[in-house]
Structure formats: structure tokens, C-alpha cells
Design a protein around this motif. Structure first.
Motif, PDB file in Angstrom:
ATOM      1  N   VAL B  59      -9.979 -14.603  -5.400  1.00 17.99           N
ATOM      2  CA  VAL B  59     -11.246 -15.322  -5.201  1.00 17.99           C
ATOM      3  C   VAL B  59     -10.976 -16.594  -4.412  1.00 17.99           C
ATOM      4  O   VAL B  59     -10.086 -17.361  -4.761  1.00 17.99           O
ATOM      5  CB  VAL B  59     -11.875 -15.658  -6.558  1.00 17.99           C
ATOM      6  CG1 VAL B  59     -13.125 -16.483  -6.369  1.00 17.99           C
ATOM      7  CG2 VAL B  59     -12.170 -14.395  -7.334  1.00 17.99           C
ATOM      8  N   ASP B  60     -11.723 -16.754  -3.355  1.00 19.75           N
ATOM      9  CA  ASP B  60     -11.593 -17.979  -2.568  1.00 19.75           C
ATOM     10  C   ASP B  60     -12.524 -19.028  -3.166  1.00 19.75           C
ATOM     11  O   ASP B  60     -13.710 -19.075  -2.863  1.00 19.75           O
ATOM     12  CB  ASP B  60     -11.958 -17.674  -1.114  1.00 19.75           C
ATOM     13  CG  ASP B  60     -11.689 -18.863  -0.217  1.00 19.75           C
ATOM     14  OD1 ASP B  60     -11.496 -19.975  -0.742  1.00 19.75           O
ATOM     15  OD2 ASP B  60     -11.673 -18.661   1.006  1.00 19.75           O
ATOM     16  N   HIS B  61     -11.976 -19.861  -4.068  1.00 15.57           N
ATOM     17  CA  HIS B  61     -12.833 -20.798  -4.816  1.00 15.57           C
ATOM     18  C   HIS B  61     -13.527 -21.800  -3.907  1.00 15.57           C
ATOM     19  O   HIS B  61     -14.699 -22.101  -4.089  1.00 15.57           O
ATOM     20  CB  HIS B  61     -11.993 -21.521  -5.870  1.00 15.57           C
ATOM     21  CG  HIS B  61     -11.600 -20.640  -7.005  1.00 15.57           C
ATOM     22  ND1 HIS B  61     -12.500 -20.207  -7.940  1.00 15.57           N
ATOM     23  CD2 HIS B  61     -10.414 -20.064  -7.317  1.00 15.57           C
ATOM     24  CE1 HIS B  61     -11.888 -19.416  -8.800  1.00 15.57           C
ATOM     25  NE2 HIS B  61     -10.607 -19.300  -8.435  1.00 15.57           N
ATOM     26  N   ALA B  62     -12.779 -22.300  -2.929  1.00 15.48           N
ATOM     27  CA  ALA B  62     -13.362 -23.317  -2.048  1.00 15.48           C
ATOM     28  C   ALA B  62     -14.556 -22.747  -1.289  1.00 15.48           C
ATOM     29  O   ALA B  62     -15.636 -23.345  -1.254  1.00 15.48           O
ATOM     30  CB  ALA B  62     -12.295 -23.823  -1.084  1.00 15.48           C
ATOM     31  N   ALA B  63     -14.364 -21.542  -0.740  1.00 13.06           N
ATOM     32  CA  ALA B  63     -15.435 -20.939   0.047  1.00 13.06           C
ATOM     33  C   ALA B  63     -16.634 -20.605  -0.833  1.00 13.06           C
ATOM     34  O   ALA B  63     -17.785 -20.778  -0.447  1.00 13.06           O
ATOM     35  CB  ALA B  63     -14.916 -19.687   0.744  1.00 13.06           C
ATOM     36  N   LYS B  67     -20.394 -22.108  -0.401  1.00 10.51           N
ATOM     37  CA  LYS B  67     -21.554 -21.236  -0.222  1.00 10.51           C
ATOM     38  C   LYS B  67     -22.638 -21.569  -1.254  1.00 10.51           C
ATOM     39  O   LYS B  67     -23.819 -21.628  -0.952  1.00 10.51           O
ATOM     40  CB  LYS B  67     -21.094 -19.794  -0.400  1.00 10.51           C
ATOM     41  CG  LYS B  67     -21.959 -18.778   0.311  1.00 10.51           C
ATOM     42  CD  LYS B  67     -21.249 -17.439   0.251  1.00 10.51           C
ATOM     43  CE  LYS B  67     -22.148 -16.310   0.668  1.00 10.51           C
ATOM     44  NZ  LYS B  67     -21.484 -15.018   0.458  1.00 10.51           N
ATOM     45  N   ARG B  68     -22.201 -21.816  -2.497  1.00  7.76           N
ATOM     46  CA  ARG B  68     -23.173 -22.117  -3.564  1.00  7.76           C
ATOM     47  C   ARG B  68     -23.864 -23.446  -3.299  1.00  7.76           C
ATOM     48  O   ARG B  68     -25.045 -23.599  -3.579  1.00  7.76           O
ATOM     49  CB  ARG B  68     -22.469 -22.147  -4.916  1.00  7.76           C
ATOM     50  CG  ARG B  68     -22.103 -20.739  -5.338  1.00  7.76           C
ATOM     51  CD  ARG B  68     -21.795 -20.597  -6.795  1.00  7.76           C
ATOM     52  NE  ARG B  68     -21.517 -19.183  -7.037  1.00  7.76           N
ATOM     53  CZ  ARG B  68     -20.557 -18.727  -7.812  1.00  7.76           C
ATOM     54  NH1 ARG B  68     -19.797 -19.567  -8.467  1.00  7.76           N
ATOM     55  NH2 ARG B  68     -20.371 -17.435  -7.967  1.00  7.76           N
ATOM     56  N   ALA B  69     -23.090 -24.415  -2.764  1.00  8.85           N
ATOM     57  CA  ALA B  69     -23.689 -25.718  -2.500  1.00  8.85           C
ATOM     58  C   ALA B  69     -24.677 -25.624  -1.343  1.00  8.85           C
ATOM     59  O   ALA B  69     -25.719 -26.290  -1.332  1.00  8.85           O
ATOM     60  CB  ALA B  69     -22.598 -26.736  -2.184  1.00  8.85           C
ATOM     61  N   ALA B  70     -24.336 -24.777  -0.356  1.00 14.60           N
ATOM     62  CA  ALA B  70     -25.200 -24.665   0.813  1.00 14.60           C
ATOM     63  C   ALA B  70     -26.512 -23.979   0.457  1.00 14.60           C
ATOM     64  O   ALA B  70     -27.583 -24.366   0.911  1.00 14.60           O
ATOM     65  CB  ALA B  70     -24.482 -23.904   1.920  1.00 14.60           C
TER      66      ALA B  70
END
Lengths: 293, 342
Positions: B59-63, B67-70
């Protein structure tokens, strides 16, 4: 009525009194029983061995030397700091009643004095809003409140409770203002007052009975709310009702269910006093909506 | 009153309702057609000498967080959430329909789906409690009205308690009595001669207890309204009925009940609205294994560790549709009344 009562046959009279007594017991006994039990230890109030322990206080005597104990109250109020939740409840209730009466009075007055078609639609919209289950609305608040970082604090909850109470407040005050003759403020306006001045100097002095009744119901709605307060308040800011619900999650395992019993009895007492002093207003408030249709 | 004056008087309350009720409904509707983002996966190639290279998917946590913030709403999924297993369960229902051996089997298997189970109890609760509340309220009103004047105030005082006390706390008070170790629970075990009889183990007992709570909680409301109605009873009509030889029962049936009919409609309307959204007793009785309601369904989604906003929103929209169906006859009637007046 006295004459009619005398003509009733004995059998009917006995039935009526027996039925009234049965309802009286059903309505009052659960509270008396719980208040009584809140001074016992858990093994007495929830007795596996023998239900009469709840009356005699067998285990309570064994543990504390007398049949009554304040251990449940000490546990909830001192150990669990229930007083914090009590203070939160009263802050919320006070602010909700004040705000919803202020804006509700203005709105209800306007609705009762305007004869245009849109007042009908506004009242119908309020009726539909009144029918919305609060939880469906809370589901809508969660995401925006998280995004704006206002979730969990008292002011947010106060505003939400005010808004949810508005439809009910509007209906009640609307029907109350309609019972104040229009001629009162009309004549003030003829004398050169603006609408607001007429409201300020003519209506406000005579509106208090209706406003107090409505305020009682706003108070009850805020005090009794569980859906909004349990969802929108963080753990530190909880009011009484969600706190009692939270006890059940933690204290059933700890075996300290008596904390919850004592806290529940503490939360009932203010309501008991309220009914004692404002019985007449509560009854008239309940019937006002019904009689007007 | 002029339009402008009306506008300023109504503005604060109108804004409060628009923002916190109107927009909230829009927000619920929007959230119900979006689902949370799936985690962004990435392939990482790790090479160790001698062993060789392996690719792992992690899982790419940063990405994911980015995405969730955007897009905090999530990804658009249309009506998928409404039809998934946790809600209308279209696939499962179709399968049950195709394979069910008979009517009873079909309902049994439908009842095992969580949404339909909540729906079933909500409807049973609403349509059992409402008539009983009206009936019991009417009986109490008639009985209290026949009592000596001094006793009436006392009766009204104690009658108001179950209605005024917080629903959750009232529910707990009854639950503690109905509990297998409580006074009523012990009495039931004794009467049934079954020492294992327990609220926690019996679905039917749980349903009955919650329905009893519903009647106990709302009967005072009906009682107070009907009691007020009895005070305006036209005495001359009762008199006339009596002279015509009507029995007591006939007086109640043909004079009192028709006089109270508008109030019965009012109580029924309020009760339908309030009973349809019930969920406090489910929390108080700790009853979710045996009985849950649509509102409790939303409560459960929202209060979990991971708040399932999309799922709660979909249930909310369907609950709102249910309320609309319940309210429709009343709205149509008041529209007709209004048109009649103009």
C-alpha cells in the motif's frame, strides 16, 4: 360531573379505579424501584440468589454494615467525574433554549402575521423537517464537520440542536402568536410604530406564557437528546446521556453497573423537579399543537 | 406584513434550518453515491544478491492519503452502495427469490439480511406501538376523567414521567427490571417455570420488551391530548344520547370517540413519525443481536471505529424515503385543506 359519577354502578367504578391504579403503578414504579436500587450493591439490585435481597439489602449490609450505600453515587460522581458531564449538559441546554427561543420567536411571529402563500409552504417545510430522524441529519454533518475541524466541541452541538429544534419551536410559537389578537400590533403600527417596534413594545410584554412553554420543550429536547450528542461530541465533552450509555460499554465488564444506575437516577431528578413545577405548562404545550390542528 | 419585513424576521431561523437541515439532506444524498477511496497500491521490486529479484505489492500510504485529502468525498460509485449486501442486497434477494422453496422460506432468508431485518423490526414496532398507544391513552384519559377531581392532578403528574424522562434512560430503567437478574425478569422466570428464560437469549421476549417500552413511553402523550379533548366534550350531546337511552358504551362509541377523532389523527401522525425513527431502546436494551431499527443501523455505522459515512448515508436516504411515504397522505390532505381555504 359529580352527579354523573354517582350514577355509575359499583362494578364500573371499581374497574375504573383498579385500571387507574394499575397505570399509576406502571408509570411510577420503575422509577421508584430504580431510585431505591441505586443505594444497593450490584449483587442486591441484580440478585441471582434471591430477588428479595433488593428489598432487604442482604449483600449491602454484609459489605457496608447498613442496608443503604452511596457507593454507586460516589463511584460515578467522584471517581468517574460525572459532574463534568452534568455541567456540559446544562451549558448545552441553556444555550440551546436561549438561542432557539430568540430566533424562533422572531420567525414564529413573522409567520403568524403574514398572510401570503409562502407562509403555508414554510410551515409545511418545517413539518417535513420535523419528521426527519435526527440521525439521518447527523450522517450528513459528519464529513463537513471533520473537514472544517469543528467536530467534537460544544458550540457545534448547540447550533445543530438549535436547528433541529427550530421546526417544532416555530410551529408551537406560530400557533401561540395566532392566539394574540392582530389588532394589538396593528393599532401600534397605526400610531406610527415600525413592525419591529410593534413587536418590541406591544407583543414582547404579553408573549411570555407561550414562550416559557416553548422553552420548556426546547429544554427537554436538548436534555433528552442522544442521537446528536453521542455522535457530535468528543469523549471529553460528553453530556450526561451519552456518558451513561458509555458506562454500559465499559462497566458491564468491570461489574460496576451501579455507576450507571446512580448516574441515571441523577439525570432523572432534574426532570422530576421540572414536571413538579411546570406540569400545567407541559400539559398546555402538548395540547396546544393538537387543538390547533 | 411586508415581504421585506417578513424576510428579516424569518432570516435567522430560516438560515439555521436551511444550513443544518436542508444542506444536511443534500450532503447525505451526495455522500451516499460516493465510496471511500481504495488504497493505492504500488509494486516494489526488491533485489537481493544470490536470491534474485522479487516484486511485492504494498500500500502506498503517501499516495493514498494524498488522494483522500484531494477528494474527501471519495470516488463516485452511483447507486452501488444502495444495492450492496449491507443494504438492499439486490443480488442476494434475486438469488433467494430464485431458489426459495416457498413463501415462508423466502421471508426467513430475507430476514437474515441485515437491512431487511432492521426494516422488519422498524415496521413492526411502528405499526404495533402506534395503535396500542392510542388505545391505552384513550383508556387512561377516560379513567382519569372519571376520578375524583383531587386525584386527577396526581395521576397526570405521575403519568407524565415516562414521557418526559430521556428515552435512553427510561429504556435502561425498564431494561434493568426486565433483565434476567432484575425484578420482572425473575418474576417471569418464576411464572414460566423456566430458570433459564432470559431477555438476552430470547428474540421474541426482546421484541415484546421493546414494544412495551414504546407503549409505556408514548401512552402519556396520547393520554394528555385525549384528556384535554374530553374537557371540551359537549355535555348537551351526552345528555341527549342518555335521554335517547344510549348505554355507557354507546355514549363512548358514538359521542366521545367521534368528538376525539381529529385528536386521534394528530396523535397517530406524531406517533408514526416518532416510532419510525426509534433507536434509543435498542441501545438501552443492548438488543442489536435480536432487534434493530433503521436508525440504529445508521447509529452503528457512524459510531464504529471506522466511521462508515457512505453506508450510513445510503441508509439515511432510504429512511428519509420511508418517512416521506408515511407523511404523504397527511401532506396531500393539508394541501387540499389549504386550497379549500383560499
Amino acid at each position: 360531573m359529580a352527579g354523573a359519577a354517582q350514577r355509575r354502578p359499583l362494578g364500573l367504578r371499581v374497574t375504573i379505579y383498579a385500571f387507574a391504579l394499575a397505570w399509576l403503578v406502571a408509570a411510577a414504579f420503575p422509577f421508584i424501584w430504580t431510585a431505591w436500587g441505586s443505594f444497593k450493591v450490584e449483587l442486591d439490585f441484580f440478585s441471582i440468589a434471591d430477588w428479595t435481597y433488593a428489598l432487604t439489602g442482604e449483600r449491602t449490609t454484609a459489605e457496608y454494615g447498613r442496608p443503604f450505600t452511596g457507593a454507586g453515587y460516589h463511584g460515578s460522581w467522584v471517581q468517574q467525574e460525572f459532574w463534568r458531564n452534568v455541567i456540559n449538559t446544562f451549558i448545552i441546554c441553556f444555550c440551546v433554549v436561549l438561542t432557539s427561543l430568540t430566533i424562533g420567536t422572531l420567525g414564529g411571529y413573522a409567520l403568524s402575521r403574514s398572510g401570503y402563500r409562502y407562509t403555508f409552504w414554510l410551515l409545511i417545510a418545517a413539518l417535513i423537517f420535523r419528521a426527519m430522524p435526527p440521525l439521518t441529519l447527523v450522517a450528513g454533518y459528519m464529513l463537513p464537520f471533520f473537514e472544517w475541524n469543528v467536530w467534537g466541541i460544544l458550540p457545534t452541538t448547540i447550533i445543530v440542536l438549535v436547528a433541529i429544534n427550530q421546526p417544532f419551536t416555530l410551529w408551537m410559537l406560530h400557533s401561540f402568536f395566532q392566539s394574540i389578537p392582530k389588532e394589538l400590533d396593528e393599532s401600534a403600527k397605526v400610531d406610527g410604530c415600525t413592525q419591529f417596534q410593534a413587536f418590541r413594545f406591544v407583543i414582547i410584554p404579553v408573549m411570555w406564557p407561550g414562550v416559557i412553554t416553548t422553552g420548556l420543550f426546547s429544554f427537554l429536547l436538548a436534555y433528552n437528546d442522544f442521537a446528536v450528542t453521542s455522535m457530535l461530541l468528543s469523549e471529553n465533552n460528553r453530556t450526561m446521556v451519552p456518558e451513561i450509555a458509555a458506562y454500559l460499554g465499559t462497566t458491564y465488564t468491570e461489574g460496576n453497573v451501579m455507576f450507571a444506575v446512580a448516574a441515571a437516577v441523577s439525570a432523572i431528578i432534574p426532570l422530576f423537579i421540572l414536571v413538579l413545577f411546570f406540569q400545567r405548562q407541559i400539559v398546555s404545550g402538548l395540547t396546544a399543537g393538537a387543538v390547533k390542528g | 406584513m411586508k415581504h421585506a419585513t417578513f424576510f428579516w424576521f424569518f432570516l435567522p431561523t430560516g438560515l439555521a434550518m436551511l444550513f443544518f437541515i436542508g444542506f444536511s439532506m443534500v450532503s447525505v444524498l451526495t455522500q451516499s453515491i460516493f465510496a471511500p477511496h481504495e488504497a493505492v497500491l504500488k509494486e516494489v521490486e526488491t533485489c537481493t544478491p544470490l536470491v534474485g529479484c522479487t516484486t511485492e505489492t504494498t500500500v502506498d500510504h503517501a499516495a493514498t492519503a494524498e488522494k483522500r485529502a484531494a477528494q474527501p468525498l471519495g470516488r463516485f460509485v452511483g447507486l452501488d452502495i444502495y444495492f450492496d449486501r449491507g443494504h438492499l442486497a439486490v443480488q442476494e434477494v434475486a438469488e433467494i427469490w430464485a431458489t426459495a422453496s416457498g413463501g415462508g422460506d423466502f421471508w426467513d432468508r430475507l430476514y437474515n439480511l441485515p437491512f431487511y431485518r432492521a426494516m422488519a423490526f422498524t415496521l413492526v414496532f411502528t405499526f404495533v406501538v402506534t395503535p396500542f398507544v392510542i388505545l391505552l391513552g384513550l383508556m387512561i384519559a377516560l379513567a382519569v376523567n372519571a376520578l375524583h377531581a383531587r386525584l386527577r392532578g396526581l395521576m397526570i403528574f405521575f403519568s407524565l414521567l415516562p414521557f418526559v424522562v430521556t428515552p435512553l434512560i427510561g429504556g435502561l430503567v425498564l431494561f434493568w427490571m426486565f433483565d434476567s437478574r432484575g425484578i420482572l425478569g425473575s418474576a417471569l422466570q418464576y411464572l414460566a417455570g423456566d430458570p433459564d428464560l432470559s431477555l438476552k437469549a430470547s428474540t421474541s421476549l426482546m421484541w415484546i420488551s421493546i414494544i412495551i417500552w414504546g407503549i409505556w413511553h408514548a401512552a402519556p402523550f396520547a393520554f394528555v391530548i385525549f384528556y384535554a379533548g374530553l374537557q371540551t366534550l359537549p355535555q348537551d350531546q351526552i345528555e341527549a344520547a342518555r335521554i335517547d337511552g344510549a348505554s355507557r358504551w354507546q355514549q363512548v362509541r358514538y359521542v366521545v370517540v367521534p368528538h376525539l377523532m381529529p385528536l386521534v389523527t394528530f396523535v397517530a401522525l406524531i406517533q408514526l413519525m416518532d416510532n419510525f425513527r426509534v433507536f434509543e431502546p435498542v441501545v438501552a436494551f443492548n438488543a442489536s443481536a435480536h432487534a434493530n431499527t433503521l436508525s440504529w443501523f445508521i447509529y452503528n455505522d457512524l459510531s464504529g471505529e471506522t466511521r462508515q459515512l457512505s453506508s450510513a448515508s445510503a441508509t439515511s436516504v432510504m429512511t428519509i424515503i420511508g418517512v416521506a411515504i408515511l407523511l404523504a397522505p397527511v401532506l396531500v390532505r393539508s394541501w387540499r385543506d389549504f386550497k379549500g381555504k383560499v
